[in-house]
Scaffold this active site. Structure first.
Site, mmCIF file in Angstrom:
data_model
loop_
_atom_site.group_PDB
_atom_site.id
_atom_site.type_symbol
_atom_site.label_atom_id
_atom_site.label_comp_id
_atom_site.label_asym_id
_atom_site.label_seq_id
_atom_site.Cartn_x
_atom_site.Cartn_y
_atom_site.Cartn_z
ATOM 1 N N CYS A 197 36.348 41.329 43.506
ATOM 2 C CA CYS A 197 36.645 39.970 43.008
ATOM 3 C C CYS A 197 38.140 39.708 43.060
ATOM 4 C CB CYS A 197 36.064 39.739 41.626
ATOM 5 S SG CYS A 197 36.316 41.105 40.516
ATOM 6 N N ASN A 248 29.339 45.640 42.986
ATOM 7 C CA ASN A 248 30.493 46.013 43.822
ATOM 8 C C ASN A 248 31.337 47.160 43.262
ATOM 9 O OD1 ASN A 248 31.432 44.219 41.836
ATOM 10 N ND2 ASN A 248 33.183 43.640 43.076
ATOM 11 N N GLU A 295 39.249 41.978 29.360
ATOM 12 C CA GLU A 295 38.717 43.333 29.376
ATOM 13 C C GLU A 295 39.871 44.313 29.533
ATOM 14 O OE1 GLU A 295 34.690 43.878 30.966
ATOM 15 O OE2 GLU A 295 35.378 42.578 32.568
ATOM 16 N N GLU A 340 33.436 37.808 33.570
ATOM 17 C CA GLU A 340 34.359 38.014 34.698
ATOM 18 C C GLU A 340 33.622 37.584 35.949
ATOM 19 O OE1 GLU A 340 37.386 38.515 34.547
ATOM 20 O OE2 GLU A 340 37.526 39.190 32.462
ATOM 21 N N GLU A 357 34.198 31.017 47.331
ATOM 22 C CA GLU A 357 34.263 32.474 47.337
ATOM 23 C C GLU A 357 33.288 33.018 48.379
ATOM 24 O OE1 GLU A 357 32.809 34.827 43.980
ATOM 25 O OE2 GLU A 357 34.479 36.207 44.314
ATOM 26 N N LYS A 405 22.362 46.489 31.533
ATOM 27 C CA LYS A 405 21.536 46.099 32.685
ATOM 28 C C LYS A 405 22.376 46.130 33.958
ATOM 29 C CE LYS A 405 20.674 42.826 35.292
ATOM 30 N NZ LYS A 405 20.215 43.519 36.495
ATOM 31 N N GLY A 412 29.922 39.046 37.321
ATOM 32 C CA GLY A 412 29.032 38.618 38.413
ATOM 33 C C GLY A 412 29.473 37.275 38.945
ATOM 34 N N SER A 413 28.502 36.501 39.407
ATOM 35 C CA SER A 413 28.845 35.252 40.093
ATOM 36 C C SER A 413 29.100 34.110 39.109
ATOM 37 C CB SER A 413 27.696 34.865 41.028
ATOM 38 O OG SER A 413 26.548 34.598 40.249
HETATM 39 P P1 ADP Z 1 26.024 38.785 42.649
HETATM 40 O O1 ADP Z 1 26.078 37.628 43.569
HETATM 41 O O2 ADP Z 1 27.254 39.599 42.612
HETATM 42 O O3 ADP Z 1 24.765 39.606 42.756
HETATM 43 P P2 ADP Z 1 24.946 37.772 40.166
HETATM 44 O O4 ADP Z 1 25.622 36.910 39.163
HETATM 45 O O5 ADP Z 1 23.712 37.265 40.810
HETATM 46 O O6 ADP Z 1 26.071 38.112 41.220
HETATM 47 O O7 ADP Z 1 24.619 39.188 39.537
HETATM 48 C C1 ADP Z 1 25.447 39.878 38.642
HETATM 49 C C2 ADP Z 1 24.581 40.496 37.564
HETATM 50 O O8 ADP Z 1 23.956 39.449 36.832
HETATM 51 C C3 ADP Z 1 23.457 41.384 38.099
HETATM 52 O O9 ADP Z 1 23.256 42.487 37.227
HETATM 53 C C4 ADP Z 1 22.269 40.448 38.046
HETATM 54 O O10 ADP Z 1 21.032 41.118 37.937
HETATM 55 C C5 ADP Z 1 22.561 39.673 36.788
HETATM 56 N N1 ADP Z 1 21.839 38.409 36.675
HETATM 57 C C6 ADP Z 1 21.254 37.675 37.657
HETATM 58 N N2 ADP Z 1 20.650 36.578 37.140
HETATM 59 C C7 ADP Z 1 20.864 36.606 35.801
HETATM 60 C C8 ADP Z 1 20.518 35.755 34.696
HETATM 61 N N3 ADP Z 1 19.827 34.643 34.880
HETATM 62 N N4 ADP Z 1 20.920 36.104 33.462
HETATM 63 C C9 ADP Z 1 21.649 37.219 33.271
HETATM 64 N N5 ADP Z 1 22.004 38.068 34.255
HETATM 65 C C10 ADP Z 1 21.624 37.770 35.506
#
Ligand code: ADP
Length: 479
Positions: free
Chosen positions: A282, A150, A459, A248, A380, A173, A226-227
């Site tokens: 977020c 995002n 952060e 976060e 969310e 990554k 991320g999530s």
């Molecule tokens: P969103 O719903 O915003 O895509 P995610 O948590 O799935 O949220 O993704 C946020 C980041 O975490 C992305 O870069 C995704 O590739 C990465 N990600 C997804 N699965 C894993 C995992 N098992 N371990 C670490 N990073 C991950």
């Protein structure tokens, strides 16, 4: 072949076995390019290279760090239109917002360029005779950086810049949906004369690259945005390895509107906070908690303004709200719109609409008559959807605002000094906004939340040092 974008590993552009198409959510027929989908083995090579480069970088002159970060900032500034256009094309953010985010990325690099020469420490006397004590902040080593789609240029910047300022190496990554901005940033860092191997980028699937990063002995810490489910799993696996972790995650941020609020300010803050950037922030406001005396006027004015919002392709000059970022996100949003109706809300907007091109366009949605306990008001959504909950008093508003598993940002619109002060004291959130949208933050102060929204040190600003350094206390006897 020409359109293939490789990973940056050990200072080289590294071919992958597989490549993923990056498509434009404003026009699904527009394929932006093919981007590498790396493997666990790539992480091992990247992390080893980063560890080797970091040992030298951490001991080099601080001025080298300052100069590197400033060169990266200057290159981002020089390529603002190109990066902003890529951002709008791959993520769907409207061009002015995408340009603003790119400028922000440059500002962050400049901020941390200056921080690199004011890393704090303490010199103290000892309780023992002829002994001196010194407290310094060492780099942590190599940091694994995992970012979401995002804010595909600003979030990588606010993790990579402090990592470098405090003397660390990086394995980065980016999110699968937005590799284009990440690739441009990696190119800029590489071309800015970053020591070979110090910053690596491994694009690929989170479920493959993430666990490889956590398991790698050369990676000392993970910073993730991320999530909540992914973050929770990461925290558990980092704990098993005793790795430092910074997370976060989500939010379901409240915006309280009291009877004494300036209606224009309140409507503006709610409209912007909930629906701009297609609600995919977020910090977006997604629960309007409105006192009964202003409720009807607020609904009338807000829905009037919502109807005028122009939803369309991100790169079109007249568009105010770009597309939802992916088909999966759009499905999720539409599911919550249906759920809100089923739970008894009057739903205003929220429908999928056609644009001039085939994209994921959705009208902003307001769930009027929501109750604090409804699933559509608690989970969310991460889209242009907001629940509107009517309350009778300030005390009830605060209770509803805090009645959530999240605690990122929390806002209030009021002209009362007393209520704004009381709200700032009682809000269970990392950030509190008064007469401002819950989204939209500065870059020199801490960013982060409480409860399920964040985990680990904050952060941004000088608080970033907490995560990106480790404290060393040394004693010297010179008697
Ligand atoms: P969103 O719903 O915003 O895509 P995610 O948590 O799935 O949220 O993704 C946020 C980041 O975490 C992305 O870069 C995704 O590739 C990465 N990600 C997804 N699965 C894993 C995992 N098992 N371990 C670490 N990073 C991950």
């Amino acid at each position: 072949m020409q359109n293939k974008h490789h990973n940056l590993i050990a200072g080289e552009w590294h071919q992958a076995q597989n490549y993923q198409a990056n498509t434009n959510p404003s026009d699904v027929s527009d394929v932006i390019g093919l981007y590498a989908s790396g493997e666990a083995a790539d992480v091992a090579v990247a992390a080893a290279a980063a560890a080797e480069a970091q040992r030298i970088y951490a001991r080099a002159a601080l001025q080298d760090r300052v100069d590197l970060l400033n060169r990266i900032a200057a290159a981002i500034e020089a390529r603002t239109t190109e990066i902003g256009t890529m951002l709008a094309r791959e993520e769907g953010k409207v061009l002015p917002e995408a340009i603003g985010e790119t400028k922000r990325a440059a500002q962050i690099f400049r901020f941390f360029a200056a921080e690199a020469i004011r890393i704090p420490g303490d010199a103290l006397g000892s309780v023992r005779k002829d002994v001196d004590v010194e407290v310094v902040r060492d780099p942590i080593g190599v940091v694994g950086i995992i970012t979401p789609w995002n804010f595909p240029i600003a979030i990588p910047a606010w993790k990579i810049a402090p990592a470098l300022a405090y003397g660390n190496g990086v394995v980065f990554k980016p999110a699968e949906l937005t590799p284009g901005c990440a690739h441009l940033l990696a190119e800029i860092i590489h071309d800015a004369g970053c020591p070979k191997g110090l910053v690596n980028m491994v694009m690929g699937r989170g479920s493959v690259i993430g666990p490889a990063m956590v398991a790698d002995p050369n990676i000392a810490a993970i910073s993730f945005t991320g999530s909540v489910p992914t973050g929770r799993n990461l925290a558990l696996s980092c704990a098993a390895q005793m790795k430092k972790v910074q997370l976060e995650m989500g939010g379901r941020n409240p915006m309280v509107v009291l009877d004494d609020a300036d209606l224009n300010i309140a409507v503006e803050a709610c409209l912007n906070g909930a629906f701009f950037s297609t609600g995919q922030r977020c910090t977006a406001s997604s629960r309007f908690i409105v006192q009964d005396g202003i409720h009807d006027r607020f609904v009338e004015e807000l829905t009037k303004r919502m109807a005028t919002l122009r939803v369309g392709p991100a790169l079109e000059a007249t568009t105010q709200i770009g597309p939802v970022a992916s088909a999966g996100q759009l499905d999720g949003n539409l599911g919550y719109v249906a759920l809100a109706a089923k739970e008894g809300c009057e739903v205003v907007g929220g429908e999928r609409i056609n644009g001039p091109t085939e994209g994921y366009f959705q009208r902003p949605a307001l769930f009027v008559g929501a109750k604090a306990g409804m699933t559509s008001a608690r989970e969310e959504i991460f889209g242009p959807c907001a629940s509107l909950i009517k309350v009778g008093s300030f005390e009830e508003a605060v209770a509803v605002a805090n009645d959530t598993e999240f605690g990122l940002s929390s806002g209030i619109c009021t002209q009362s000094l007393k209520y704004s002060r009381e709200f700032r004291r009682q809000a269970q959130a990392g950030m509190v906004m008064v007469n401002l949208a819950t989204a939209g933050v500065d870059y020199h102060v801490p960013f982060g939340g409480r409860k399920a929204s964040s985990y680990g040190p904050r952060e941004q600003g000088r608080y970033a040092a907490e995560f990106y350094t480790t404290v060393k206390t040394s004693y010297v006897y010179a008697g």
